[in-house]
Design a protein around this motif. Structure first.
Motif, PDB file in Angstrom:
ATOM      1  N   LYS A  33       0.814  -1.200   0.033  1.00 54.47           N
ATOM      2  CA  LYS A  33       0.117  -0.036  -0.103  1.00 54.47           C
ATOM      3  C   LYS A  33       0.902   0.909   0.145  1.00 54.47           C
ATOM      4  CE  LYS A  33      -3.582   2.058   2.459  1.00 54.47           C
ATOM      5  NZ  LYS A  33      -4.896   1.865   3.716  1.00 54.47           N
ATOM      6  N   TYR A  34       1.165   1.762  -1.134  1.00 52.09           N
ATOM      7  CA  TYR A  34       1.793   2.816  -1.195  1.00 52.09           C
ATOM      8  C   TYR A  34       1.114   4.224  -1.318  1.00 52.09           C
ATOM      9  CZ  TYR A  34       5.670   0.038  -2.569  1.00 52.09           C
ATOM     10  OH  TYR A  34       6.542  -1.107  -2.684  1.00 52.09           O
ATOM     11  N   LEU A  35       1.348   4.913  -0.036  1.00 46.56           N
ATOM     12  CA  LEU A  35       0.596   6.175   0.009  1.00 46.56           C
ATOM     13  C   LEU A  35       1.462   7.486  -0.308  1.00 46.56           C
ATOM     14  CD1 LEU A  35      -1.807   5.690   2.880  1.00 46.56           C
ATOM     15  CD2 LEU A  35      -2.288   5.462   0.367  1.00 46.56           C
ATOM     16  N   VAL A  36       1.330   8.273  -0.907  1.00 44.94           N
ATOM     17  CA  VAL A  36       2.066   9.595  -1.348  1.00 44.94           C
ATOM     18  C   VAL A  36       1.345  10.709  -0.743  1.00 44.94           C
ATOM     19  CG1 VAL A  36       3.305  10.915  -2.969  1.00 44.94           C
ATOM     20  CG2 VAL A  36       3.195   8.602  -3.327  1.00 44.94           C
ATOM     21  N   SER A  37       2.108  11.621   0.191  1.00 43.28           N
ATOM     22  CA  SER A  37       1.277  12.642   0.641  1.00 43.28           C
ATOM     23  C   SER A  37       2.452  13.848   0.534  1.00 43.28           C
ATOM     24  CB  SER A  37       0.682  12.483   1.940  1.00 43.28           C
ATOM     25  OG  SER A  37       1.766  12.200   2.675  1.00 43.28           O
ATOM     26  N   ILE A  38       1.646  14.866   0.338  1.00 44.98           N
ATOM     27  CA  ILE A  38       2.722  16.278   0.315  1.00 44.98           C
ATOM     28  C   ILE A  38       2.330  16.867   1.650  1.00 44.98           C
ATOM     29  CG2 ILE A  38       3.061  18.396  -0.809  1.00 44.98           C
ATOM     30  CD1 ILE A  38       1.780  16.974  -3.430  1.00 44.98           C
ATOM     31  N   ASN A  39       3.576  16.850   2.328  1.00 44.26           N
ATOM     32  CA  ASN A  39       3.386  17.716   3.508  1.00 44.26           C
ATOM     33  C   ASN A  39       3.932  19.274   3.754  1.00 44.26           C
ATOM     34  OD1 ASN A  39       6.005  17.148   3.530  1.00 44.26           O
ATOM     35  ND2 ASN A  39       6.074  15.700   5.414  1.00 44.26           N
ATOM     36  N   GLU A  40       4.691  19.639   2.535  1.00 46.74           N
ATOM     37  CA  GLU A  40       5.094  20.912   2.615  1.00 46.74           C
ATOM     38  C   GLU A  40       5.292  21.176   1.194  1.00 46.74           C
ATOM     39  OE1 GLU A  40       9.196  23.159   3.831  1.00 46.74           O
ATOM     40  OE2 GLU A  40       8.476  21.473   4.842  1.00 46.74           O
ATOM     41  N   VAL A  41       4.937  22.630   0.791  1.00 47.66           N
ATOM     42  CA  VAL A  41       5.106  23.266  -0.358  1.00 47.66           C
ATOM     43  C   VAL A  41       6.088  24.518  -0.187  1.00 47.66           C
ATOM     44  CG1 VAL A  41       4.048  24.424  -2.494  1.00 47.66           C
ATOM     45  CG2 VAL A  41       3.067  22.277  -1.118  1.00 47.66           C
ATOM     46  N   THR A  42       7.096  24.460  -0.988  1.00 44.47           N
ATOM     47  CA  THR A  42       7.869  25.803  -0.789  1.00 44.47           C
ATOM     48  C   THR A  42       8.014  26.617  -2.229  1.00 44.47           C
ATOM     49  OG1 THR A  42       9.440  24.413   0.615  1.00 44.47           O
ATOM     50  CG2 THR A  42      10.358  26.658  -0.103  1.00 44.47           C
ATOM     51  N   LYS A  43       7.742  27.713  -1.931  1.00 39.70           N
ATOM     52  CA  LYS A  43       7.803  28.579  -3.043  1.00 39.70           C
ATOM     53  C   LYS A  43       8.882  29.531  -2.908  1.00 39.70           C
ATOM     54  CE  LYS A  43       4.973  32.137  -5.500  1.00 39.70           C
ATOM     55  NZ  LYS A  43       3.837  32.571  -5.609  1.00 39.70           N
ATOM     56  N   ASN A  44       9.916  29.547  -3.942  1.00 40.22           N
ATOM     57  CA  ASN A  44      10.874  30.303  -3.890  1.00 40.22           C
ATOM     58  C   ASN A  44      10.926  31.380  -4.972  1.00 40.22           C
ATOM     59  OD1 ASN A  44      13.400  31.482  -3.897  1.00 40.22           O
ATOM     60  ND2 ASN A  44      14.784  29.335  -4.261  1.00 40.22           N
ATOM     61  N   CYS A  45      10.578  32.632  -4.651  1.00 36.99           N
ATOM     62  CA  CYS A  45      10.582  33.624  -5.756  1.00 36.99           C
ATOM     63  C   CYS A  45      11.589  34.553  -5.274  1.00 36.99           C
ATOM     64  CB  CYS A  45       9.090  34.364  -5.459  1.00 36.99           C
ATOM     65  SG  CYS A  45       7.652  33.299  -6.115  1.00 36.99           S
ATOM     66  N   SER A  46      12.257  35.012  -6.369  1.00 41.34           N
ATOM     67  CA  SER A  46      13.057  35.885  -6.372  1.00 41.34           C
ATOM     68  C   SER A  46      13.119  37.033  -7.281  1.00 41.34           C
ATOM     69  CB  SER A  46      14.728  35.441  -6.266  1.00 41.34           C
ATOM     70  OG  SER A  46      14.874  35.045  -7.589  1.00 41.34           O
ATOM     71  N   THR A  47      13.137  38.411  -6.804  1.00 40.59           N
ATOM     72  CA  THR A  47      12.887  39.351  -7.930  1.00 40.59           C
ATOM     73  C   THR A  47      14.331  39.874  -8.168  1.00 40.59           C
ATOM     74  OG1 THR A  47      12.841  40.735  -5.873  1.00 40.59           O
ATOM     75  CG2 THR A  47      10.719  39.979  -6.804  1.00 40.59           C
ATOM     76  N   VAL A  48      14.221  40.319  -9.250  1.00 33.14           N
ATOM     77  CA  VAL A  48      15.530  40.708  -9.887  1.00 33.14           C
ATOM     78  C   VAL A  48      15.605  42.378 -10.011  1.00 33.14           C
ATOM     79  CG1 VAL A  48      17.334  40.523 -11.676  1.00 33.14           C
ATOM     80  CG2 VAL A  48      15.834  38.840 -10.999  1.00 33.14           C
TER      81      VAL A  48
END
Length: 165
Positions: free
Chosen positions: A150-165
């Motif tokens: 029984k393979y369960l995949v869950s997402i426990n964190e989303v990181t957003k990396n935005c950089s402005t130039v």
């Protein structure tokens, strides 16, 4: 007086032909015919094609494998009731075109075996498929193996990396 009177010399060729026919048709020993047994039919030989390694079945999948039973012998192959040797495993016979059938020489039939992962805990399973027949060495026992996971995949964190130039 007619010329067609019974002349023994004229009947001789007919008597010889009739005697030869009787001799060839019925033999000279008077010992009777064959025994009526199947001993002159040849010997059946059972072999299989197909893999009964199911690999890993992810719940709720139910992979199936088709096993082809082949008569490589010279006599008819009479197959009995094909069965799993152990109860309580996720293996099942899903389709059976072989049990209680007679397969002629060079003939085939097929059995479909399934690994039903639903309702079973994560584990490795093994069983044997028994194929009884009139072939020497009967019954043929084929090993089966498979894993249920029984393979369960869950997402426990989303990181957003935005950089402005």
């Amino acid at each position: 007086m007619s010329r067609r009177q019974s002349d023994p010399m004229r009947r001789l060729p007919i008597l010889i032909i009739v005697s030869l026919f009787v001799f060839l048709a019925f033999g000279c020993g008077g010992g009777g015919g064959g025994s009526g047994s199947d001993s002159d039919e040849g010997t059946p030989s059972l072999s299989t094609q197909g893999v009964l390694d199911f690999g890993t079945a992810v719940i709720p999948n139910a992979p199936a494998r088709v096993l082809t039973v082949i008569n490589n012998g010279t006599g008819n192959l009479a197959i009995g009731q094909i069965a799993l040797q152990q109860a309580g495993t996720p293996f099942a016979i899903a389709a059976d075109g072989c049990s209680n059938q007679t397969i002629t020489p060079t003939g085939t039939c097929q059995v479909t075996v399934q690994l039903n992962s639903t309702g079973y805990a994560q584990s490795d399973f093994a069983n044997m498929l028994s194929i009884p027949s009139n072939a020497p060495g009967s019954p043929l026992a084929l090993a089966m193996e498979g894993k249920v996971r029984k393979y369960l995949v869950s997402i426990n964190e989303v990181t957003k990396n935005c950089s402005t130039v």
